[in-house]
Motif scaffolding. Structure first.
Motif, PDB file in Angstrom:
ATOM      1  N   THR A 117     -39.634 -17.189  29.047  1.00 32.60           N
ATOM      2  CA  THR A 117     -39.816 -18.622  28.833  1.00 32.60           C
ATOM      3  C   THR A 117     -39.662 -19.337  30.175  1.00 32.60           C
ATOM      4  O   THR A 117     -39.194 -18.747  31.162  1.00 32.60           O
ATOM      5  N   GLU A 118     -40.026 -20.608  30.208  1.00 34.33           N
ATOM      6  CA  GLU A 118     -39.915 -21.372  31.444  1.00 34.33           C
ATOM      7  C   GLU A 118     -38.456 -21.438  31.917  1.00 34.33           C
ATOM      8  O   GLU A 118     -38.167 -21.317  33.103  1.00 34.33           O
ATOM      9  N   ARG A 119     -37.533 -21.591  30.969  1.00 33.70           N
ATOM     10  CA  ARG A 119     -36.130 -21.688  31.324  1.00 33.70           C
ATOM     11  C   ARG A 119     -35.602 -20.344  31.849  1.00 33.70           C
ATOM     12  O   ARG A 119     -34.833 -20.303  32.808  1.00 33.70           O
ATOM     13  N   GLU A 120     -36.020 -19.258  31.220  1.00 33.91           N
ATOM     14  CA  GLU A 120     -35.612 -17.937  31.679  1.00 33.91           C
ATOM     15  C   GLU A 120     -36.122 -17.666  33.092  1.00 33.91           C
ATOM     16  O   GLU A 120     -35.418 -17.069  33.909  1.00 33.91           O
ATOM     17  N   LEU A 121     -37.324 -18.126  33.381  1.00 34.22           N
ATOM     18  CA  LEU A 121     -37.880 -17.944  34.716  1.00 34.22           C
ATOM     19  C   LEU A 121     -37.081 -18.740  35.739  1.00 34.22           C
ATOM     20  O   LEU A 121     -36.834 -18.267  36.857  1.00 34.22           O
ATOM     21  N   GLU A 122     -36.631 -19.935  35.368  1.00 36.08           N
ATOM     22  CA  GLU A 122     -35.797 -20.735  36.272  1.00 36.08           C
ATOM     23  C   GLU A 122     -34.485 -20.019  36.575  1.00 36.08           C
ATOM     24  O   GLU A 122     -34.027 -20.002  37.728  1.00 36.08           O
ATOM     25  N   VAL A 123     -33.889 -19.425  35.549  1.00 37.80           N
ATOM     26  CA  VAL A 123     -32.641 -18.686  35.748  1.00 37.80           C
ATOM     27  C   VAL A 123     -32.889 -17.480  36.642  1.00 37.80           C
ATOM     28  O   VAL A 123     -32.102 -17.185  37.549  1.00 37.80           O
ATOM     29  N   LEU A 124     -33.993 -16.785  36.411  1.00 39.31           N
ATOM     30  CA  LEU A 124     -34.329 -15.613  37.227  1.00 39.31           C
ATOM     31  C   LEU A 124     -34.501 -16.007  38.691  1.00 39.31           C
ATOM     32  O   LEU A 124     -34.074 -15.275  39.599  1.00 39.31           O
ATOM     33  N   GLN A 125     -35.104 -17.153  38.945  1.00 42.04           N
ATOM     34  CA  GLN A 125     -35.286 -17.622  40.314  1.00 42.04           C
ATOM     35  C   GLN A 125     -33.943 -17.826  41.003  1.00 42.04           C
ATOM     36  O   GLN A 125     -33.774 -17.489  42.178  1.00 42.04           O
ATOM     37  N   GLU A 126     -32.983 -18.369  40.262  1.00 47.17           N
ATOM     38  CA  GLU A 126     -31.650 -18.586  40.840  1.00 47.17           C
ATOM     39  C   GLU A 126     -30.940 -17.257  41.090  1.00 47.17           C
ATOM     40  O   GLU A 126     -30.276 -17.081  42.113  1.00 47.17           O
ATOM     41  N   VAL A 127     -31.082 -16.333  40.150  1.00 42.41           N
ATOM     42  CA  VAL A 127     -30.488 -15.006  40.336  1.00 42.41           C
ATOM     43  C   VAL A 127     -31.064 -14.348  41.581  1.00 42.41           C
ATOM     44  O   VAL A 127     -30.352 -13.731  42.376  1.00 42.41           O
ATOM     45  N   ALA A 128     -32.372 -14.490  41.772  1.00 43.38           N
ATOM     46  CA  ALA A 128     -33.052 -13.885  42.918  1.00 43.38           C
ATOM     47  C   ALA A 128     -32.574 -14.478  44.236  1.00 43.38           C
ATOM     48  O   ALA A 128     -32.661 -13.832  45.282  1.00 43.38           O
ATOM     49  N   ARG A 129     -32.057 -15.694  44.193  1.00 42.01           N
ATOM     50  CA  ARG A 129     -31.538 -16.345  45.405  1.00 42.01           C
ATOM     51  C   ARG A 129     -30.080 -15.976  45.671  1.00 42.01           C
ATOM     52  O   ARG A 129     -29.484 -16.439  46.628  1.00 42.01           O
ATOM     53  N   GLY A 130     -29.499 -15.171  44.788  1.00 39.58           N
ATOM     54  CA  GLY A 130     -28.123 -14.739  44.979  1.00 39.58           C
ATOM     55  C   GLY A 130     -27.088 -15.648  44.352  1.00 39.58           C
ATOM     56  O   GLY A 130     -25.894 -15.502  44.612  1.00 39.58           O
ATOM     57  N   ALA A 131     -27.520 -16.574  43.488  1.00 42.33           N
ATOM     58  CA  ALA A 131     -26.582 -17.504  42.858  1.00 42.33           C
ATOM     59  C   ALA A 131     -25.768 -16.805  41.776  1.00 42.33           C
ATOM     60  O   ALA A 131     -26.280 -15.958  41.046  1.00 42.33           O
ATOM     61  N   ASN A 132     -24.481 -17.169  41.662  1.00 42.47           N
ATOM     62  CA  ASN A 132     -23.673 -16.638  40.569  1.00 42.47           C
ATOM     63  C   ASN A 132     -23.812 -17.547  39.356  1.00 42.47           C
ATOM     64  O   ASN A 132     -24.492 -18.580  39.412  1.00 42.47           O
ATOM     65  N   ASN A 133     -23.167 -17.178  38.248  1.00 43.71           N
ATOM     66  CA  ASN A 133     -23.343 -17.932  37.005  1.00 43.71           C
ATOM     67  C   ASN A 133     -22.883 -19.379  37.138  1.00 43.71           C
ATOM     68  O   ASN A 133     -23.519 -20.290  36.604  1.00 43.71           O
ATOM     69  N   GLY A 134     -21.775 -19.592  37.861  1.00 39.23           N
ATOM     70  CA  GLY A 134     -21.290 -20.951  38.040  1.00 39.23           C
ATOM     71  C   GLY A 134     -22.271 -21.817  38.809  1.00 39.23           C
ATOM     72  O   GLY A 134     -22.506 -22.986  38.454  1.00 39.23           O
ATOM     73  N   GLU A 135     -22.859 -21.251  39.846  1.00 41.22           N
ATOM     74  CA  GLU A 135     -23.847 -21.992  40.642  1.00 41.22           C
ATOM     75  C   GLU A 135     -25.100 -22.280  39.839  1.00 41.22           C
ATOM     76  O   GLU A 135     -25.677 -23.371  39.925  1.00 41.22           O
ATOM     77  N   ILE A 136     -25.539 -21.300  39.053  1.00 42.17           N
ATOM     78  CA  ILE A 136     -26.723 -21.511  38.206  1.00 42.17           C
ATOM     79  C   ILE A 136     -26.445 -22.611  37.188  1.00 42.17           C
ATOM     80  O   ILE A 136     -27.293 -23.476  36.926  1.00 42.17           O
TER      81      ILE A 136
END
Length: 215
Positions: A156-175
């Protein structure tokens, strides 16, 4: 008790890690080896929860040792330790099944925390180096070209946004802060990403994202 195997060709480094690990109430160093082949043999012969794996060792390097340990199909996890935050051996180890990497000059509490995370099935990547590591070796990634890869079509669009943040090295709190959602919701999305993309852990998600051209 978390059983930790130390794989490093420098005895002083192993001794330092052993003292640190044995000082923790919830873990113990169950062995020391100075090359990857010995690490594989130990994992085959006795229970090991986490291998602290150096990448540059004689006889067999940490990359090949990680591949063989992962191929055994057991519960042993590999945490790669490196002197350099951008290292092709580290990237290869991640692709071969390592649960993450940490710099050898990490704070003692950070290392102990990483061991606990990896033992619990989580993934650990030195956040400051994630993008540099991936960008440095992007051109060496084998597989399908980003424009031809359809794996992300199921998201989904939201899942893709989360994946983008994960790919940047963000942790759950930052996301959570960046995407204005509760941390519990972030965890739910990451769980769905793991399932939909067939990823074994967070590190694998980062690699899949980069394979697919996510920035």
């Amino acid at each position: 008790m978390i059983k930790v195997l130390l794989a490093d060709d420098q005895s002083l480094v192993r001794s330092g890690f052993r003292m640190l690990i044995d000082s923790a109430d919830d873990m113990e160093a169950v062995g020391e080896v100075d090359n990857g082949q010995q690490a594989v043999e130990v994992v085959r012969s006795r229970p090991v929860d986490v291998v602290l794996m150096d990448v540059r060792m004689p006889v067999m390097d940490g990359t090949e040792a990680t591949r063989r340990i992962t191929a055994l199909g057991g519960a042993t996890r590999v945490l790669v330790l490196t002197t350099f935050d951008v290292d092709e051996y580290v990237y290869a180890a991640l692709r071969n099944g390592a649960s993450g990497f940490l710099l050898k000059d990490a704070h003692p509490d950070e290392l102990l925390g990483a061991i606990r995370c990896v033992a619990a099935g989580e993934a650990v990547v030195a956040p400051s180096a994630t993008r540099r590591l991936l960008d440095r070796f992007a051109e060496r990634l084998p597989g399908v070209a980003p424009e031809e890869d359809t794996r992300l079509d199921v998201l989904t669009e939201r899942e893709l946004e989360v994946l983008q943040e994960v790919a940047r090295g963000a942790n759950n709190g930052e996301i959570s802060q960046r995407l204005y959602m509760a941390e519990g919701t972030v965890k739910t999305h990451i769980g769905r990403l793991l399932s939909k993309l067939g990823a074994r852990d967070r590190v694998h998600l980062v690699l899949i994202a980069h394979d697919c051209g996510v920035r």
